[in-house]
Design an enzyme around this catalytic site. Structure first.
Site: not given
Lengths: 327, 327, 327
Positions: A235-236
Site C-alpha cells: 500500500g501507499h
C-alpha cells in the site's frame, strides 16, 4: 572443476579435472552436470544420482554415489546459485530500440539499453545503460531507471525512481494511485489525491502481477535488495529497510514501516501504520495488527509470538480430544 | 427440444416440439429459453419462472410452473452446460495475423491460427492450428502451443510447452522466473538462476492475473484438465496430476506435488515440498504445512481434518459461552 | 487561505491572508503548504511541523506550533482531500487518438476522448466524452464507456457497460469468463458457457490487477461508487449495492449479493450465494460462509460477530497461559 568449486565457495572431494556443461536436478543431471542437495528429504535421490558433481554440506558427503564428486560448502544453496550463474548468467541487453516502441518527448534512453516491441516510454523518462525493457512495458512520464534494470513484459511503472539492477517481473504494477478516499456525510467517497512516488532501491525485485502503490503524500520506499514475490500488495507510503522478503500473495497496508531484513511469509497481511522491527519474521497467513519487535517471530490471525501460537494450537487440539472421549 | 434433452443427457416431461433460441437464468428466461435449477435455494425462482424449459434433477419436477418443460437429468449443472454450449459454442479462430503483430525470426504460426493486434510472438515459437492469440499477448521465444489454445489479452508466456486447448485468461503470467535466491553471509541475496520450463497439459485453464512460475530446475507441470481460477499463485516446480482445481487467490509453494483431481479452495495456501494425495480436498483459507493423504479433506490454519476442525470450532464457541455465563 | 478553509469545510484559526502552493505531509510540508492530522499517533509530528496550515479536528488545535494555521473541520480527512484536490485536480483528457491505437469497425470514440498508444478498441465499442484510455488498454467489442472514465495502462475490459467516471487501474481485468464448469462422470470438466456482462455504476473504481468476472448468466453488477482495491477477486454474478468498499486481496465468490455501503477488509473471503446486508462490515482475513445481517460486524475464519471473536480469542489466550502455569 576447480572454477566450479571456487564459485561454490567450497572444496571438492574427487576428480578435479572433469569438465561440466551445465547444472541440473539430482534426478536428471548427467555426468557432465552439477547438482545440489539442500534438504535431507532428497537424500534418496542423492544416492541414485548420475550427476557429475553435487554441491552439498559437510556431513553428507559419504552418501554420494561412486563416480560423483562432492563439492562440500558451508552454504549449499548459495554455493549452487553461484555455480548455476557461471553457466547461466543473467541476460545482457542487446542495445537498441525496437521500431515499434514509442519514446515520449524529452525521454532519454541510454544507447546501451534494449527497448522491446511495443514498449511505451513516457515523456521525460530516463532509461539507464544496460536496461532491458520488455514487450508492452509501459514506463510513465518522468520515471528514472538506473543501470541494468529489467522490466519484463506488460509491467507498468509510473511516478517512480529505480536504482541499479531493479527487476519488475511480468505484469508488475508500480506507482499507480493507492486506495485513498474520504467518506462524505451523504454516503459517497471523495478521492484523496495520491501525490507521492515509489522509490525502489538497488536490486529490488517485484514479482509477477505484484502491486506497489505510489505514496499518497511522501513516498513508498522499498530498501535495497528487497524482494517481493508474485501477487504481493504494497500500500501507499509503506517503507521497508534493506533486504526484506515478502512472499507470494502477502499484503502490507498503507504507512506500515519494516526495518531491515524483515521476512513476511506467504498470504500474511499487515494492517496499516505499524512498525515492524529489523529481522522480524511474520509467518504464513498471519494477520498482524500491532507493532512487532525486532528479531521476533509471529504467526496466527490475530498474530502472536510463534511459541505461544503453537502452544495454544496444541492445547486446543488436546482439549478437543479430551472432551471428545468424555462425550 | 429433443436435441436439447439429448444434449442434457435427460428426458423431457412435456411438449417435445418447442423451439428454443438460447439459455437464461430462472428470473429472466422467456418461453423460448432454457434455464436450470441446481440449488434448492432458488426453488422460489423456479416456481415463478417463465422459462420454456428447465434442466433439473428428478425430485423437483413437480415444482415446475405450468407452461414450462422439465428436463430431468442426473447431473443438472453438467446437463445445462451442454445445452448452453449448443447455443454458445466456444469461439473459433478467424485465421490470419493482424498487421500490427510482431512475429519473431524462426517462429511458425499455423495458417489456421488467429493472431490479434499487437501480439508479440518470440523467436522460434510454434503456434498450432486453431489457436487464438489475443491483443497484446506476449509469447516468449521457443514456446510451443498445441492446437486450439486461447491466449487472451495481455497474457504472457515464456519457457512453456502447451498441449491442446489450453486457455490463458487475460493477464495470466506463465513461465516467468520463480522466487529463488540464496542469502549471503553479508546479508544480501543472490538470485538462483531459474532454468526450467512450464508444461501445461491438454485443456489446462489459467485464470485472469494468475501466475505459474517456470521450474527452477526441472519443470513446473500442470496435468491435463487442471483449472486455476483468477489470481492463483503456483510456485516453481509444483506438479499437479489430472483435473486439479485451484480456486481464486489460493497459492501453492514451490515443489509441492498434487495427485489427480485434488481440489484447493479459495485463498488456501500450501507450503513447499508437500505431497497432496489424489482427490484430497483443501478447504478455503486453509494453511497446509504437512502432506495430505489421498481422499482426505482438510481445513483450518494450520490445516487439520475437516471433522476435527468443526468439532474444535464448536467447542471453542461453547467454551466461550459457558465462561461468559459464569462471569 | 479562505478558499482553502472553505474547501475543507472548516474555519481557520490564524492568519487568513497567506498564500499556499500545495499540500504535504507533516514532516516535510513547508510554510507554503497545507498538511493534515487525522490520527493521534502523529501528534509528535504535528508539534514539529513547519507546514503553513494543518487541517484537523477541533480538540487538537492547541497543539499546533507557532506560525502554523489550524484549519478546524468536522472531518479532517475529507477536508484535506478537498484541499488537495484544489491543487491537484484529476487529470483531464487531452482529446485525440494516438496514431498507434487500433479502432475496430463500428466503434465510436467521442472527439473529446483521449486514446493512448497501442490501445485497442474493439468492434462496436463506445467511448464517451472525456474518457482517458491508457497505453495498451484493451476494450472489447461492444463495450460501452460513459463520460470521463479512466482506463489505465494494460487494463482489459470485455462484455461490460460502464457508467460515468469509472476508473480501472493498471492491469485490472473486467469481463473475462468466470470459473464455471461441470464435472463429467469420467472425471473431466466441461466449461459452462459464460454469457453475462459486467455492469459498473457511476464512479466505480477497480484496483490494479483486480479481477471482475462477467456473469455466467445474468450480470455481475457493482453499484455506483463501489471501490475495489488492488488484487481483489469478484466472481461471476456478484452484485453489490452503492458505495461498497473491498480492500486489497479480498475475494467474493460467485452470486453473492452485497447491500449498500458494505465494507470488506483486506484478504477476507466470502463464499458464493450469500446475502450480506447493508452497511455490514467484514473484518480482515475473515472467512464468511453464511449470510451477514445488515449493520453487523463479523471477523474470523469461520466468521463470527466481532465481539464474540475477541472474547473467544482472549479466552483462548488465557486458557493457554493458565495451563502453562500448572505444568
Amino acid at each position: 572443476m576447480a572454477a566450479i568449486a571456487a564459485a561454490a565457495g567450497g572444496r571438492c572431494e574427487g576428480d578435479g579435472e572433469r569438465l561440466f556443461i551445465g547444472v541440473g536436478p539430482l534426478q536428471t543431471a548427467g555426468p557432465e552436470e552439477v547438482s545440489f542437495l539442500d534438504n535431507r528429504r532428497y537424500l534418496p535421490q542423492l544416492r541414485e544420482t548420475r550427476a557429475g558433481a553435487v554441491v552439498m554440506a559437510q556431513g553428507l558427503a559419504d552418501q554420494v554415489p561412486e563416480g560423483t564428486v562432492a563439492i562440500v560448502v558451508p552454504a549449499p544453496y548459495l554455493g549452487f546459485a553461484r555455480v548455476a550463474a557461471l553457466f547461466h548468467p543473467a541476460p545482457a541487453a542487446t542495445p537498441g530500440i525496437h521500431p515499434t516502441a514509442v519514446i515520449g518527448p524529452g525521454a532519454t534512453v541510454s544507447p546501451e539499453a534494449e527497448i522491446g516491441p511495443y514498449a511505451v516510454i513516457g515523456a521525460g523518462a530516463e532509461i539507464g545503460p544496460g536496461c532491458i525493457i520488455g514487450p508492452h512495458a509501459a514506463i510513465g512520464a518522468g520515471c528514472v531507471l538506473g543501470p541494468r534494470c529489467r522490466i519484463h513484459a506488460h509491467a507498468s511503472l509510473s511516478h517512480a525512481i529505480l536504482g541499479e539492477g531493479v527487476v519488475l517481473h511480468p505484469g508488475a504494477r508500480v506507482g499507480q494511485e493507492g486506495f485513498g478516499f474520504a467518506p462524505t456525510p451523504d454516503g459517497r467517497f471523495e478521492t484523496m489525491p495520491q501525490l507521492g512516488r515509489v522509490i525502489l532501491g538497488d536490486h529490488v525485485e517485484i514479482g509477477a502481477n505484484a502491486c506497489v502503490d505510489r505514496g499518497s503524500q511522501g513516498d513508498t520506499v522499498l530498501g535495497a535488495g528487497t524482494r517481493l514475490d508474485n501477487l504481493v500488495q504494497i500500500g501507499h507510503n509503506v517503507r521497508t529497510g534493506r533486504g526484506c522478503i515478502v512472499v507470494g500473495q502477502a499484503g502490507i497496508s498503507g504507512s506500515t514501516v519494516l526495518g531491515d531484513y524483515v521476512q513476511v511469509a506467504a498470504q500474511a497481511g499487515l494492517t496499516g501504520h505499524l512498525q515492524i522491527g529489523t529481522q522480524a519474521r511474520i509467518g504464513a497467513q498471519a494477520g498482524v495488527m500491532n507493532d512487532v519487535a525486532a528479531k521476533s517471530d509471529v504467526i496466527g490471525s490475530p498474530a502472536m509470538p510463534v511459541r505461544e501460537f503453537w502452544r495454544m494450537t496444541a492445547r486446543m487440539k488436546r482439549l478437543g480430544e479430551k472432551q471428545g472421549k468424555t462425550e
